[in-house]
Design an enzyme around this catalytic site. Sequence first.
Site, PDB file in Angstrom:
ATOM      1  CE  LYS A  99       4.919   2.396  -5.374  1.00 52.31           C
ATOM      2  NZ  LYS A  99       4.804   0.994  -5.003  1.00 52.31           N
ATOM      3  N   GLY A 160      -0.414  -5.293  -0.815  1.00 52.27           N
ATOM      4  CA  GLY A 160      -0.156  -6.542  -0.106  1.00 52.27           C
ATOM      5  C   GLY A 160      -1.382  -7.399   0.145  1.00 52.27           C
ATOM      6  CB  ALA A 186      -1.057  -1.915  -4.727  1.00 54.37           C
ATOM      7  N   GLY A 187      -2.157  -4.905  -5.240  1.00 57.29           N
ATOM      8  CA  GLY A 187      -3.383  -5.690  -5.246  1.00 57.29           C
ATOM      9  C   GLY A 187      -3.274  -7.026  -5.949  1.00 57.29           C
ATOM     10  CG  ASN A 208       7.598  -6.112  -2.934  1.00 60.71           C
ATOM     11  OD1 ASN A 208       8.242  -5.168  -2.495  1.00 60.71           O
ATOM     12  ND2 ASN A 208       7.970  -7.351  -2.675  1.00 60.71           N
TER      13      ASN A 208
END
Lengths: 263, 66
Positions: A99, A160, A186-187, A208
């Site tokens: 990644k 995050g 993300a988001g 995550n």
Amino acid sequence: MDDALRIGKHVFRSRLLVGTGKYANNDVARAALEASGAEVVTVAVRRVNLDRDAPDSFWNSLDLTRYTLLPNTAGCTTRDEAIRTAMLAREVGMGDLVKLEVIADAKTLFPDNQATLEAAKFLVEEGFTVLPYITDDLVTCKKLQDAGCAAVMPLGAPIGSGLGLRNPVNIRLIVEAMDIPVVVDAGVGTASDAAVAMELGCDAVLMNTAIAGAKDPVKMAHAMRMAIDAGRLAYQAGRIPMKLYATASSPVEGLITPGAGGI
Amino acid sequence: MKLLINGEERELTGVATVQDLIVELGLGDRRVAVEVNQRIVKRGTYADHALAEGDVIEIVHFVGGG
């Protein structure tokens, strides 16, 4: 049902990719991973603790017949740092997936598209299966595809932030233009965000914080798993067009005649 | 021999190769990657890679991350 996710030579059943950071403890992390149904898990590359008594990294105890590791280059801010980190990751994990992240701005963690593209070209030449984290920019995504990346991973919102997909139109445009998988990375804040990404036609979602930072990470992992499945099914089913006015669901024929003269 | 390992200066005796270093640090059975002076030393070649005074060494592994 053959609805596999294909990234380079890799084939997965789950369309939920999960990160392994920020968990309160290893037991919660392990249970959340289990509940997510994810097969691909991201890890970071960091210096080992030189203290002889330091325990081995928990992530070295993962069952690798079950999980595929996707090492990241998180924290890298230049092309060369990212390449160096990817090479070290390959030596640690003996896998070809990476990644790729090259971060340009500390506050937003937005990626450096140009440096990411340069690093991607180099790593593809080196035989890596490259999944670049990138802004939701169609032109950059096309360049990354041309460079031989195995997928593109546009952000839905800052890492995050939990803001959800701030620009679904851009994501949709990328989905329509790409021949390689599109993974929103993300988001995502909650399950509906993941479902929206999948309904737009994304091939997978990587998250995550949305799981690790939830009050109950295991329950949220389960919710995300179902949202990914629901969104995927809805995308395949084909939604109805949006209309401004009502269309009755019940037949208009056979209505009883209003009584003459009333009651 | 003085080595800079993960940013820490260490004075180690009886360490001639990367293999010796890995054993000395108790990392023999761990999944790690080793870099000496910014060049990766491939697993399986640790015993062939001699260390020299002042070598800059990075030893990394996987940790949780997103």
